[in-house]
Design a protein around this motif. Structure first.
Motif, PDB file in Angstrom:
ATOM      1  N   LEU A   1      -2.801   3.627  16.284  1.00  0.00           N
ATOM      2  CA  LEU A   1      -1.549   3.458  15.367  1.00  0.00           C
ATOM      3  C   LEU A   1      -0.342   3.680  15.760  1.00  0.00           C
ATOM      4  O   LEU A   1       0.558   3.039  15.549  1.00  0.00           O
ATOM      5  CB  LEU A   1      -1.862   3.932  13.834  1.00  0.00           C
ATOM      6  CG  LEU A   1      -3.044   3.468  13.204  1.00  0.00           C
ATOM      7  CD1 LEU A   1      -3.206   4.161  11.803  1.00  0.00           C
ATOM      8  CD2 LEU A   1      -3.078   1.960  13.078  1.00  0.00           C
ATOM      9  N   ALA A   2      -0.189   4.745  16.612  1.00  0.00           N
ATOM     10  CA  ALA A   2       1.163   5.165  17.133  1.00  0.00           C
ATOM     11  C   ALA A   2       1.500   3.781  18.082  1.00  0.00           C
ATOM     12  O   ALA A   2       2.630   3.663  17.809  1.00  0.00           O
ATOM     13  CB  ALA A   2       0.849   6.445  18.028  1.00  0.00           C
ATOM     14  N   GLU A   3       0.836   3.415  18.882  1.00  0.00           N
ATOM     15  CA  GLU A   3       1.097   2.270  19.641  1.00  0.00           C
ATOM     16  C   GLU A   3       1.646   1.040  18.793  1.00  0.00           C
ATOM     17  O   GLU A   3       2.540   0.469  19.048  1.00  0.00           O
ATOM     18  CB  GLU A   3       0.220   1.823  20.790  1.00  0.00           C
ATOM     19  CG  GLU A   3       0.447   0.955  21.778  1.00  0.00           C
ATOM     20  CD  GLU A   3      -0.576   0.690  22.626  1.00  0.00           C
ATOM     21  OE1 GLU A   3      -0.775  -0.356  23.161  1.00  0.00           O
ATOM     22  OE2 GLU A   3      -1.413   1.349  23.212  1.00  0.00           O
TER      23      GLU A   3
ATOM     24  N   LEU B   1       4.525   4.260   6.672  1.00  0.00           N
ATOM     25  CA  LEU B   1       2.935   4.313   6.081  1.00  0.00           C
ATOM     26  C   LEU B   1       2.146   5.066   7.265  1.00  0.00           C
ATOM     27  O   LEU B   1       1.240   5.892   6.678  1.00  0.00           O
ATOM     28  CB  LEU B   1       2.362   3.020   6.021  1.00  0.00           C
ATOM     29  CG  LEU B   1       0.927   2.826   5.700  1.00  0.00           C
ATOM     30  CD1 LEU B   1       0.886   3.436   4.331  1.00  0.00           C
ATOM     31  CD2 LEU B   1       0.607   1.204   5.584  1.00  0.00           C
ATOM     32  N   TYR B   2       2.496   4.922   8.379  1.00  0.00           N
ATOM     33  CA  TYR B   2       1.714   5.836   9.455  1.00  0.00           C
ATOM     34  C   TYR B   2       2.002   7.471   9.057  1.00  0.00           C
ATOM     35  O   TYR B   2       0.803   8.217   9.133  1.00  0.00           O
ATOM     36  CB  TYR B   2       2.483   5.466  10.786  1.00  0.00           C
ATOM     37  CG  TYR B   2       1.783   6.315  11.912  1.00  0.00           C
ATOM     38  CD1 TYR B   2       0.307   6.380  12.238  1.00  0.00           C
ATOM     39  CD2 TYR B   2       2.562   7.354  12.691  1.00  0.00           C
ATOM     40  CE1 TYR B   2       0.015   6.961  13.315  1.00  0.00           C
ATOM     41  CE2 TYR B   2       2.066   8.087  13.531  1.00  0.00           C
ATOM     42  CZ  TYR B   2       0.633   8.069  13.966  1.00  0.00           C
ATOM     43  OH  TYR B   2       0.089   8.805  14.826  1.00  0.00           O
ATOM     44  N   PHE B   3       3.109   7.928   8.955  1.00  0.00           N
ATOM     45  CA  PHE B   3       3.180   9.141   8.793  1.00  0.00           C
ATOM     46  C   PHE B   3       2.864   9.404   7.423  1.00  0.00           C
ATOM     47  O   PHE B   3       2.346  10.638   6.972  1.00  0.00           O
ATOM     48  CB  PHE B   3       4.614   9.481   8.656  1.00  0.00           C
ATOM     49  CG  PHE B   3       5.217   9.396  10.191  1.00  0.00           C
ATOM     50  CD1 PHE B   3       4.752  10.402  11.032  1.00  0.00           C
ATOM     51  CD2 PHE B   3       6.328   8.702  10.412  1.00  0.00           C
ATOM     52  CE1 PHE B   3       5.159  10.514  12.281  1.00  0.00           C
ATOM     53  CE2 PHE B   3       6.991   8.724  11.990  1.00  0.00           C
ATOM     54  CZ  PHE B   3       6.193   9.615  12.724  1.00  0.00           C
TER      55      PHE B   3
ATOM     56  N   LEU C   1       0.672  -1.195  -0.038  1.00  0.00           N
ATOM     57  CA  LEU C   1       0.039  -0.016  -0.055  1.00  0.00           C
ATOM     58  C   LEU C   1       0.981   1.212   0.100  1.00  0.00           C
ATOM     59  O   LEU C   1       0.580   2.166  -0.920  1.00  0.00           O
ATOM     60  CB  LEU C   1      -0.762  -0.101   1.149  1.00  0.00           C
ATOM     61  CG  LEU C   1      -1.795   1.278   1.573  1.00  0.00           C
ATOM     62  CD1 LEU C   1      -2.587   1.631   0.428  1.00  0.00           C
ATOM     63  CD2 LEU C   1      -2.553   1.361   2.622  1.00  0.00           C
ATOM     64  N   LEU C   2       1.807   1.226   0.788  1.00  0.00           N
ATOM     65  CA  LEU C   2       2.924   2.162   0.777  1.00  0.00           C
ATOM     66  C   LEU C   2       3.446   2.732  -0.414  1.00  0.00           C
ATOM     67  O   LEU C   2       3.563   3.790  -0.864  1.00  0.00           O
ATOM     68  CB  LEU C   2       4.031   2.222   1.940  1.00  0.00           C
ATOM     69  CG  LEU C   2       4.909   3.288   2.127  1.00  0.00           C
ATOM     70  CD1 LEU C   2       4.187   4.615   2.466  1.00  0.00           C
ATOM     71  CD2 LEU C   2       6.173   2.684   2.824  1.00  0.00           C
ATOM     72  N   ARG C   3       3.861   1.756  -1.230  1.00  0.00           N
ATOM     73  CA  ARG C   3       4.467   1.865  -2.690  1.00  0.00           C
ATOM     74  C   ARG C   3       3.583   2.634  -3.522  1.00  0.00           C
ATOM     75  O   ARG C   3       3.901   3.488  -4.441  1.00  0.00           O
ATOM     76  CB  ARG C   3       4.838   0.355  -3.016  1.00  0.00           C
ATOM     77  CG  ARG C   3       5.793   0.440  -4.365  1.00  0.00           C
ATOM     78  CD  ARG C   3       6.222  -0.668  -4.757  1.00  0.00           C
ATOM     79  NE  ARG C   3       5.065  -1.520  -5.357  1.00  0.00           N
ATOM     80  CZ  ARG C   3       4.651  -2.499  -4.822  1.00  0.00           C
ATOM     81  NH1 ARG C   3       5.376  -3.129  -3.742  1.00  0.00           N
ATOM     82  NH2 ARG C   3       3.509  -3.212  -5.271  1.00  0.00           N
TER      83      ARG C   3
END
Length: 334
Positions: A167-169, A180-182, A135-137
């Motif tokens: 998600l941070a945890e 991906l989170y960022f 997904l990130l790609r």
């Protein structure tokens, strides 16, 4: 279905449909949320929607879509929690005929179906690390390749993600990719639970009651003052979804033209009405089994039979809830 109904009621007019897909409420948190949605909707910023189950994360995503210039393009919603990891890549990016055993024909993935519209990834935290990497790609390169294919396909779909998880945890625990989170978390919209906005309960109740009564071809029943007090005092573990389902049942099944507290008694049974352990004439192990059985039953009842919601309320995964129910010799739904 919510979007389809809005478009049908608007006679196909997208601007009118956008007005119908709206957040109901006048509490400060909802007013602030509505303001931020208005500012980010027509941008290309990545949006991450946070909130408990039933708070209306998809309605927020729909609002973003219909307030943007993409409103005439498709809005495609994907429940990531419902996709097996082995099918995630095919579901999102599509596959070519013969790519695997059951691939009898070429199939477009959700990114292709969303085209230049909006792709809503609900419960994105449930994607496996492998799917997260793919997904990130795509988010970075704007290109997908179908499973079993080699031709790059450009995509301009805007991705809006949502989750009820921290998600941070998950990033700290290495269960969610930090990059991906960022990438997803440029703008965060947090939807407050219904218990934190009690002033909106009656607004929502009357809105849903009026809507469902119209569909049931009847006049909306009136909420008595005692019924209103009961609704405002409830903790709403299922949030807006729980309230909506309650109003739907009342609109279709209540024969009277008034909703009284007695009509809510079994649906919104207050906690503590009955002891969870009925007798002290038993061993501690027996009392523990009885307590756990009754507590789980009450959680399932409060969640309206929704096992995922009941498991979340109990602080456990659904699979663990099923396992515990089997240990307690309880009936487990198929």
């Amino acid at each position: 279905q919510y979007i389809k109904r809005a478009i049908e009621q608007a006679g196909g007019n997208m601007s009118q449909a956008a007005e119908r897909v709206q957040l109901i409420g006048e509490s400060p948190p909802i007013e602030a949320l509505r303001s931020v949605i208005g500012r980010v909707a027509d941008t290309e910023l990545a949006v991450l929607i946070l909130g408990e189950n039933g708070t209306g994360k998809e309605v927020v995503a729909q609002s973003i879509h219909y307030l943007s210039r993409r409103r005439a393009k498709p809005f495609i919603a994907v429940n990531c929690a419902a996709i097996p990891d082995t099918l995630a890549e095919s579901e999102l990016f599509g596959h070519e005929e013969g790519a695997f055993t059951d691939a009898r024909q070429t199939r477009h993935g959700k990114f292709e179906l969303a085209a230049e519209g909006t792709l809503f990834l609900d419960e994105v935290g449930d994607l496996s690390l492998n799917s997260q990497a793919k997904l990130l790609r795509v988010l970075e390169e704007k290109v997908i390749v179908r499973v079993g294919g080699s031709a790059p396909i450009h995509t301009e779909a805007r991705v809006v993600a949502a989750t009820n998880q921290n998600l941070a945890e998950m990033v700290r625990e290495k269960r969610f990719r930090e990059d991906l989170y960022f990438r997803l978390n440029v703008v965060t919209l947090e939807i407050p639970p219904l218990r934190d906005r009690p002033g909106d309960v009656l607004l929502l109740a009357n809105h849903f009651l009026k809507d469902f009564s119209r569909k049931a071809h009847r006049e909306p029943p009136e909420l008595t003052p005692v019924a209103c007090e009961r609704l405002e005092a409830h903790n709403w573990p299922g949030n807006v979804r729980e309230l909506r389902n309650l109003m739907e049942r009342l609109a279709y099944l209540l024969p009277e033209d008034r909703v009284d507290a007695k009509d809510l008694a079994f649906i919104l049974a207050p906690r503590g009405d009955a002891p969870l352990v009925t007798s002290l004439d038993q061993t501690l192990a027996g009392a523990t089994v009885e307590f756990q059985t009754q507590y789980i039953k009450r959680a399932i009842e409060q969640a309206g039979g929704n096992m995922s919601q009941a498991a979340e309320q109990l602080g456990m995964h659904r699979s663990n809830l099923y396992r515990k129910m089997r240990q307690l010799s309880m009936d487990v739904p198929n």
